[in-house]
Design an enzyme around this catalytic site. Structure first.
Site, PDB file in Angstrom:
ATOM      1  CE  LYS A  13     -38.297 -38.331  -3.432  1.00 23.52           C
ATOM      2  NZ  LYS A  13     -37.276 -39.264  -2.959  1.00 23.52           N
ATOM      3  NE  ARG A  88     -37.578 -41.957   3.504  1.00 20.61           N
ATOM      4  CZ  ARG A  88     -37.406 -42.262   2.232  1.00 20.61           C
ATOM      5  NH1 ARG A  88     -38.359 -42.039   1.363  1.00 20.61           N
ATOM      6  NH2 ARG A  88     -36.284 -42.807   1.828  1.00 20.61           N
ATOM      7  NE  ARG A 127     -39.359 -48.736 -12.997  1.00 21.76           N
ATOM      8  CZ  ARG A 127     -38.922 -48.331 -11.802  1.00 21.76           C
ATOM      9  NH1 ARG A 127     -38.755 -49.209 -10.836  1.00 21.76           N
ATOM     10  NH2 ARG A 127     -38.659 -47.066 -11.596  1.00 21.76           N
ATOM     11  NE  ARG A 160     -37.706 -55.237 -10.474  1.00 21.59           N
ATOM     12  CZ  ARG A 160     -36.627 -54.609 -10.919  1.00 21.59           C
ATOM     13  NH1 ARG A 160     -35.448 -55.182 -10.840  1.00 21.59           N
ATOM     14  NH2 ARG A 160     -36.705 -53.398 -11.426  1.00 21.59           N
ATOM     15  NE  ARG A 171     -42.852 -48.081  -3.952  1.00 22.69           N
ATOM     16  CZ  ARG A 171     -42.685 -49.165  -4.707  1.00 22.69           C
ATOM     17  NH1 ARG A 171     -42.415 -50.319  -4.148  1.00 22.69           N
ATOM     18  NH2 ARG A 171     -42.744 -49.084  -6.015  1.00 22.69           N
TER      19      ARG A 171
END
Ligand SMILES: [Zn+2]
Length: 213
Positions: A13, A88, A127, A160, A171
């Protein structure tokens, strides 16, 4: 045109918010950026926020909205703005809503960039980063020439901690608990627009511009 961006962390986003801001010449406003700007400029609101941050506390919603309203009152926001990362939670959305109502103002669209959790976990899990020079790669989309080795400096590439599936899932859980109710909130207000965030970034953007144009 006043827009709120909704979407899970990793849904893209922020990228879309930047593209909207560029195409429609409106500021891209993230609360992180305006906190930093207020603190750097030593404004009264910035100093108030800093008191909380220095103690490791969350800045209260009322104060965050005050800082936000101060920002959107600036001349460059006359034609609208894109809010990225705020609200949020439902309480934040209500404080913002009430504050805008008092100004006889409102948000035009809440754009939800929808990506299923498993896609996000896969995206992040692909990633790779070079801790030595900071270069980033993706095993599917931006692979390094030699697997596991940085093109730029030849050091080893790593996944990572932030991108590890367990971290990403945690999350996403927090996101679903806090932010998902916002989707219902804006749906009831009739301003929610959901776009498929699993397609190419350009196609996501095309779907968004079709809504805004
Ligand atoms: Zn490197």
């Amino acid at each position: 045109m006043k827009i709120i961006m909704l979407g899970a962390p990793g849904a893209g986003k922020g990228t879309q918010a930047k593209m909207i801001a560029e195409k429609y010449s409106v500021p891209h406003i993230s609360t992180g950026d305006i906190f930093r700007a207020n603190i750097k400029n030593g404004t009264q609101l910035g100093m108030e926020a800093k008191k909380y941050m220095d103690q490791g506390l969350l800045v209260p919603d009322e104060l965050t909205v005050k800082i936000l309203l101060d920002r959107v009152a600036k001349e460059d926001c006359a034609g609208g703005y894109v809010l990225d990362g705020f609200p949020r939670t439902i309480p934040q959305a209500q404080v913002l809503d009430n504050a805008l109502k008092e100004l006889d103002d409102q948000i035009d669209f809440a754009i939800n960039v929808d990506v299923p959790d498993e896609n996000i976990v896969r995206r992040m899990g692909g990633r790779r980063a070079c801790l030595s020079c900071g270069a980033t790669y993706h095993i599917e989309h931006i692979p390094s020439k030699k697997e596991g080795v940085c093109d730029a400096c030849g050091k080893e590439l790593v996944l990572r901690d932030d991108d590890k599936p367990e971290t990403v899932k945690n999350r996403l859980d927090v996101y679903h608990q806090q932010t998902q109710p916002l989707i219902d909130f804006y749906e009831k207000k009739g301003i929610l627009r959901t776009v498929d965030g699993t397609v190419d970034m350009k196609d996501v953007f095309a779907a968004i511009t079709a809504i805004l144009d």
